[in-house]
Design an enzyme around this catalytic site. Sequence first.
Site, short mmCIF file in Angstrom:
data_model
loop_
_atom_site.label_atom_id
_atom_site.label_comp_id
_atom_site.label_asym_id
_atom_site.label_seq_id
_atom_site.Cartn_x
_atom_site.Cartn_y
_atom_site.Cartn_z
N ASP A 83 0.85 -1.19 0.00
CA ASP A 83 0.00 0.00 0.00
C ASP A 83 0.90 1.24 0.00
O ASP A 83 1.83 1.34 0.82
CB ASP A 83 -0.87 -0.05 1.27
CG ASP A 83 -2.01 0.94 1.27
OD1 ASP A 83 -2.43 1.37 0.17
OD2 ASP A 83 -2.50 1.29 2.37
N GLY A 190 -7.79 7.71 7.54
CA GLY A 190 -7.98 7.95 8.97
C GLY A 190 -9.43 8.09 9.37
O GLY A 190 -10.35 7.95 8.56
N SER A 226 -13.03 3.60 4.77
CA SER A 226 -13.68 3.13 6.00
C SER A 226 -14.97 3.90 6.20
O SER A 226 -15.07 5.09 5.85
CB SER A 226 -12.75 3.35 7.20
OG SER A 226 -11.84 2.27 7.29
P1 13P Z 1 -9.19 4.23 5.82
O1 13P Z 1 -8.36 5.09 6.74
O2 13P Z 1 -10.46 4.91 5.42
O3 13P Z 1 -9.44 2.89 6.38
O4 13P Z 1 -8.37 4.05 4.47
C1 13P Z 1 -7.34 3.11 4.36
C2 13P Z 1 -6.58 3.26 3.08
O5 13P Z 1 -7.00 3.91 2.14
C3 13P Z 1 -5.28 2.56 2.99
O6 13P Z 1 -4.59 2.90 1.82
#
Ligand code: 13P
Length: 344
Positions: A83, A190, A226
Amino acid sequence: MPLVSMRQLLDEAARGGYGVGAFNVNNMEQIQAIMEAARETKSPVIVQASRGARSYSQDRFLYHLMLAATELYPEIPTVLHLDHGNSVDTCKSAIAMGFTSVMMDGSLMPDGKTPSTFEYNVSATREVVELAHAKGVTVEGEIGCLGGIEDGHGAGLDGLSHLTDPDQAVEFVKQTGLDALAIAIGTSHGAYKFTKKPTGETLKMGRLIEIHKKLPGTHLVMHGSSSVPKELQDIINQYGGKLKPTWGVPVEEIQLGIKNGVRKINVDTDNRLAITGAIRKVFFEKPEEFDPRSYMKPAREAMKKVVALRMTQFGQAGHISDYSPIPLEEMARRYQGNGNPAAA
Ligand code: 13P
């Protein structure tokens, strides 16, 4: 089965019209939670690790935990994805270790903070595409910048400062030959994405649909996805936490995205919230406990529940054995042939 290509997983998702959650991990319990959720819902899996996760787990611990996952869950097609790789070298080291998919995030400079130029982004992403495809490894790129900061990575802007330009996205895909494209439509990494339930003004689903119309054959990726459910916030706050009121990306908006080309959905924060809430609850209710398993087990179970729910909501549930995984060597051969492994 060995770790599989993300490109094939996303091609199959496009064929089936569903999305696949990509869940971030740092440790054994998170990997176990995802694999158990996948077994329960019969889902293919994308596990992803950021640079922060790689350094937290000293890289090789993480890799060997993933090998254990493939041994213990041999029926589940599982991708290990990097990632937000910040440079060609970071992507190279991930490929050398055995990641089957990498993100070259050239939307930011290698410091992981400063928005880059289009030219820099194209050149770094294309370089990674060349070296990754030679090994059958999948590449995700990003155009436009997300808001927020995650594991020290991010421009720290609000989600609307660097939205993806649809025409630039078309040019970017053409010039890089990547497999999946992350776009910026108003989300941030986040817990603090929106100060109230997002509307079309703050979460630009219209922009996503416009990009999909111009790039109907490209797998789109939604980062910062999220949903930050109120129930999970409440558990944390009920047991001594201090989260401020906040909103995430509603699941129905993600489902609209999936109808419009979104194949990979990144989720980290929801799992962090679930884990923290479960641990706080044990600490609060059983202050005499000191065996880490007394709180890590409920934490793992709480994450598993969130992941299983998302797998069902995104539509990947039930798609565990729709196809036989193509070995990476064969993917490499197909990339070399015509650049489009799905059509080989
Ligand atoms: P969130 O913080 O919304 O879970 O996003 C995670 C993300 O995009 C990791 O690359």
